[in-house]
Design an enzyme around this catalytic site. Structure first.
Site, PDB file in Angstrom:
ATOM      1  N   HIS A  94       2.877  -6.501   5.130  1.00 32.31           N
ATOM      2  CA  HIS A  94       2.623  -5.493   4.359  1.00 32.31           C
ATOM      3  C   HIS A  94       1.693  -4.581   5.138  1.00 32.31           C
ATOM      4  O   HIS A  94       1.530  -3.259   4.580  1.00 32.31           O
ATOM      5  CB  HIS A  94       1.398  -5.883   3.303  1.00 32.31           C
ATOM      6  CG  HIS A  94       0.046  -6.244   3.792  1.00 32.31           C
ATOM      7  ND1 HIS A  94      -0.185  -7.590   3.990  1.00 32.31           N
ATOM      8  CD2 HIS A  94      -0.917  -5.651   3.759  1.00 32.31           C
ATOM      9  CE1 HIS A  94      -1.566  -7.698   4.292  1.00 32.31           C
ATOM     10  NE2 HIS A  94      -2.085  -6.505   4.071  1.00 32.31           N
TER      11      HIS A  94
ATOM     12  N   ASP B 224       4.185 -13.445   4.219  1.00 30.21           N
ATOM     13  CA  ASP B 224       3.685 -12.062   4.673  1.00 30.21           C
ATOM     14  C   ASP B 224       3.490 -11.817   6.078  1.00 30.21           C
ATOM     15  O   ASP B 224       2.288 -11.615   6.537  1.00 30.21           O
ATOM     16  CB  ASP B 224       2.286 -11.669   3.914  1.00 30.21           C
ATOM     17  CG  ASP B 224       1.907 -10.295   4.066  1.00 30.21           C
ATOM     18  OD1 ASP B 224       2.603  -9.435   4.509  1.00 30.21           O
ATOM     19  OD2 ASP B 224       0.614  -9.999   4.091  1.00 30.21           O
TER      20      ASP B 224
ATOM     21  N   SER C 163      -6.130  -7.193   7.752  1.00 32.19           N
ATOM     22  CA  SER C 163      -4.971  -7.611   7.570  1.00 32.19           C
ATOM     23  C   SER C 163      -4.004  -7.748   8.895  1.00 32.19           C
ATOM     24  O   SER C 163      -4.136  -7.002   9.850  1.00 32.19           O
ATOM     25  CB  SER C 163      -4.131  -6.795   6.787  1.00 32.19           C
ATOM     26  OG  SER C 163      -4.643  -6.555   5.451  1.00 32.19           O
TER      27      SER C 163
END
Length: 186
Positions: free
Chosen positions: A60, A107, A179
């Site tokens: 992402h 992810d 992230s």
């Protein structure tokens, strides 16, 4: 703003004594600037241990052309109480080798840097495991708020669902910019 400052302040600078047992892993975490965003990532080893410059982070975070990404090494304070660091150790450019979207899998994105990491950056190529067992402890090293490198800890209520660990930090927290950062077991 005040809310973001309060969220970031609960994370521990990597130069504090809490990071002493994780110095190698700290050297394996990088800040990535890509397509207008900022994420954390890790320089990851391969089974040949040949220092191929692979970087693992979140799918992402993939935004824009990977050839334009900039990878910042050692963006951290030089003291436990410091609040800024140097951005002078960087490498520009990469290629996406593999990725999987969060809606269909774990992810992740695996990149290869266009250049080898200079020894002067003191790079550490972090390890990985196929184990699906939850760890006893989970340590996160990341760039919360895309700021200087921080370390976070937990040692309870860690569960595993095959592709991922689930837990809450006892010290620190993940916020935007974290992230793609790695979590380490004992």
């Amino acid at each position: 703003n005040t809310f973001n400052s309060e969220r970031e302040d609960c994370n521990i600078n990597v130069m504090c004594s809490e990071g002493d047992d994780w110095r190698d892993q700290i050297d394996g975490v990088v800040r990535v600037a890509m397509g207008g965003g900022l994420c954390s990532a890790s320089l990851i080893n391969n089974s040949s241990y040949d220092r191929t410059p692979y970087v693992l982070f979140a799918d992402h975070c993939v935004s824009g052309s990977a050839s334009d990404y900039v990878f910042y090494f050692n963006y951290q304070s030089s003291t436990c109480s410091g609040s800024n660091g140097s951005l002078n150790q960087s490498i520009s450019g990469s290629t996406v080798l593999a990725s999987e979207d969060i809606n269909s899998g774990p992810d992740f994105a695996l990149l290869r840097l266009t250049l080898d990491v200079p020894d002067s950056y003191n790079p550490f190529y972090v390890g990985w495991s196929h184990s699906s067992l939850p760890p006893e402890d989970a340590v996160g090293i990341h760039h919360p708020g895309a700021g200087i490198k921080k370390i976070s800890f937990t040692n309870d209520n860690i569960s595993s669902s095959g592709y991922f660990w689930e837990f809450q930090y006892d010290e620190g927290r993940v916020i935007p910019g974290s992230s793609g950062s790695p979590f380490f077991d004992q």
